[in-house]
Write a protein that holds these residues in place. Structure first.
Motif, PDB file in Angstrom:
ATOM      1  N   GLY A 327       0.785  -1.222   0.000  1.00 22.68           N
ATOM      2  CA  GLY A 327       0.000   0.000   0.000  1.00 22.68           C
ATOM      3  C   GLY A 327       0.818   1.273   0.000  1.00 22.68           C
ATOM      4  N   ASP A 328       2.142   1.153  -0.046  1.00 25.20           N
ATOM      5  CA  ASP A 328       2.993   2.344  -0.041  1.00 25.20           C
ATOM      6  C   ASP A 328       2.732   3.203  -1.275  1.00 25.20           C
ATOM      7  N   ARG A 329       2.893   4.498  -1.105  1.00 26.70           N
ATOM      8  CA  ARG A 329       2.726   5.421  -2.232  1.00 26.70           C
ATOM      9  C   ARG A 329       3.851   5.215  -3.244  1.00 26.70           C
ATOM     10  N   ARG A 330       3.479   5.067  -4.510  1.00 25.42           N
ATOM     11  CA  ARG A 330       4.448   4.987  -5.598  1.00 25.42           C
ATOM     12  C   ARG A 330       4.545   6.353  -6.281  1.00 25.42           C
ATOM     13  N   GLU A 331       5.763   6.833  -6.443  1.00 20.64           N
ATOM     14  CA  GLU A 331       5.944   8.125  -7.103  1.00 20.64           C
ATOM     15  C   GLU A 331       5.513   8.061  -8.559  1.00 20.64           C
ATOM     16  N   HIS A 332       5.736   6.897  -9.178  1.00 21.51           N
ATOM     17  CA  HIS A 332       5.357   6.689 -10.580  1.00 21.51           C
ATOM     18  C   HIS A 332       4.647   5.342 -10.682  1.00 21.51           C
ATOM     19  N   VAL A 333       3.584   5.295 -11.473  1.00 22.52           N
ATOM     20  CA  VAL A 333       2.865   4.046 -11.740  1.00 22.52           C
ATOM     21  C   VAL A 333       2.579   3.973 -13.233  1.00 22.52           C
TER      22      VAL A 333
END
Length: 462
Positions: A327-333
């Protein structure tokens, strides 16, 4: 020498006294030399006073195979057919699932001999054929130096656990294979088979996946493999330990596509490298570590772990830490289409993807970075694993291979240890763009791929 550990009978049938030939089912080992399965079949044919016939069945639905991989395979089969002919063996190539092609010709066979495959689909083919035959089916393992179960009877945790087990047996298995002359040839026998003179036309008539087009950077065939190997030994091997991880230098043998299709034997490669003159031992050792220990670790994974093609194959610690950070925030997806078309923010990653699409092969160090970033830039570890495997298997000539499955799994923690914990990766090893910049001239690599891309565009390619 054909060690008894390489030989396994796959059914309980008796040798047929009425058979008119011995049948060699060529499947994984697509070559006419340094092939234990072929030599075993020749010796059995001579012992019975029978000719030896070979068969290869081409399924048009091999999982994830496409025009690129079929073209490379057909180039190799065309050469193998001629090389077998020179040894008195007729190779019948049929556009049939392997099991059907073998069963048809096995009706008149006294014995069937097959090489060994390690993937699920390859093992399934052999199991089904074994049940259908009324004569023995003997499997001879020829695409590893040390047979898988001889090295270990269980799944190994990492290279450091399998290395001493393989080295324990190297002296017994790293020995030349003597060729035996066939006493009765099969060249006068008449069978329907597939013509391979015009491969482009043959590909056009096949009902196959067209998702990746043919490339001309690597041509299939044992002679091509030997030429590349000789060039590597003469010009690159003595720098291998120092320069193998630099994608600008290209200090690689490029054997992986040829090993994948069995167009060259790992034993032949190992013996030539070990016997190279004027080459420092540290370079020989570094190469043999990759060819024997690391490659055969991947076979061990595919034989002993039924989940080798999913995230379920990674160790518990890796799966748990990835789940904790899912669930960590991804800077880019990015999605599959963005990855496939090399439309990320990272010029280094984009260059690696383009190299793979353009040439059918990505530099090994860049493939590690490529896989790590897919893990970082996808919504979940499961999705990242699936995308990495799909792209690897679609565009790499050595895709759909134990090494490929293991390489992707390594990016997600397989055959590795826990590292310092961080966002998204958890305790799985991290790789960064800064690391590439410190290790080598990564901008030169990007420029190299761009020149290749420009050249391909001028020729009307990708």
């Amino acid at each position: 020498m054909i060690q008894e550990e390489r030989v396994q009978t796959l059914n309980d049938e008796e040798v047929s006294g009425a058979g008119t030939y011995v049948l060699y089912w060529m499947q994984h080992a697509q070559r006419a030399s340094v092939n234990h399965a072929l030599e075993f079949a020749i010796r059995e044919a001579n012992r019975r006073g029978l000719p030896l016939l070979a068969v290869f069945g081409i399924t048009q639905r091999f999982p994830e195979a496409n025009t690129r991989s079929y073209a490379f395979m057909l180039e190799g089969l065309r050469e193998a057919r001629q090389a077998l002919r020179e040894r008195g063996v007729q190779l019948v190539v049929r556009l049939q699932p392997p099991g059907e092609a073998v069963a048809d010709l096995a009706a008149d066979a006294a014995l069937v001999v097959v090489d060994r495959g390690y993937l699920r689909v390859e093992r399934r083919w052999r199991k089904r054929v074994a049940r259908r035959l009324s004569c023995p089916l003997v499997q001879v393992e020829t695409d590893v130096v040390v047979p898988v179960e001889t090295a270990s009877q269980k799944e190994e945790y990492a290279a450091y656990t399998i290395r001493p087990k393989i080295h324990k047996h190297l002296d017994a298995f790293l020995v030349p294979l003597e060729e035996t002359a066939l006493r009765r040839d099969s060249l006068g026998l008449t069978f329907d088979g597939l013509g391979l003179d015009d491969i482009e036309a043959r590909l056009g008539r096949m009902r196959i996946n067209r998702s990746a087009e043919r490339v001309d950077t690597f041509l299939g065939g044992s002679s091509q493999a030997c030429m590349l190997l000789d060039d590597f030994i003469v010009h690159k091997l003595d720098s291998y330990a120092e320069e193998r991880n630099d994608p600008v230098q290209d200090c690689l043998s490029h054997m992986s596509p040829y090993l994948h299709f069995g167009q060259i034997s790992a034993l032949e490669v190992a013996l030539k490298v070990r016997g190279a003159r004027g080459v420092g031992q540290e370079n020989k050792d570094a190469y043999l570590e990759e060819l024997v220990v690391r490659r055969e670790l991947s076979m061990n994974l595919c034989v002993f772990n039924p989940h080798y093609d999913s995230l379920a194959c990674v160790p518990d610690w890796a799966r748990e830490t990835l789940e904790e950070h899912a669930g960590d925030r991804r800077e880019h997806v990015y999605d599959l289409e963005q990855f496939e078309s090399a439309r990320t923010h990272d010029p280094y990653w984009n260059a690696a993807q383009r190299e793979m699409v353009l040439t059918g092969k990505m530099h090994g160090y860049m493939r590690m970075y490529w896989g790590k970033k897919i893990l970082e830039w996808t919504p979940s570890p499961e999705r990242g694993f699936a995308i990495a495997l799909e792209l690897n298997n679609r565009y790499e000539l050595d895709g759909r291979d134990p090494n490929g499955f293991t390489g992707v799994a390594w990016c997600f923690g397989k055959h590795d240890r826990a590292w310092a914990e961080r966002q998204v990766y958890g305790k799985v090893r991290y790789m960064s763009a800064g690391g590439l910049e410190r290790k080598f001239d990564i901008d030169a690599y990007v420029q190299k791929v761009e020149r290749l891309r420009s050249s391909q565009s001028q020729k009307g390619g990708v």
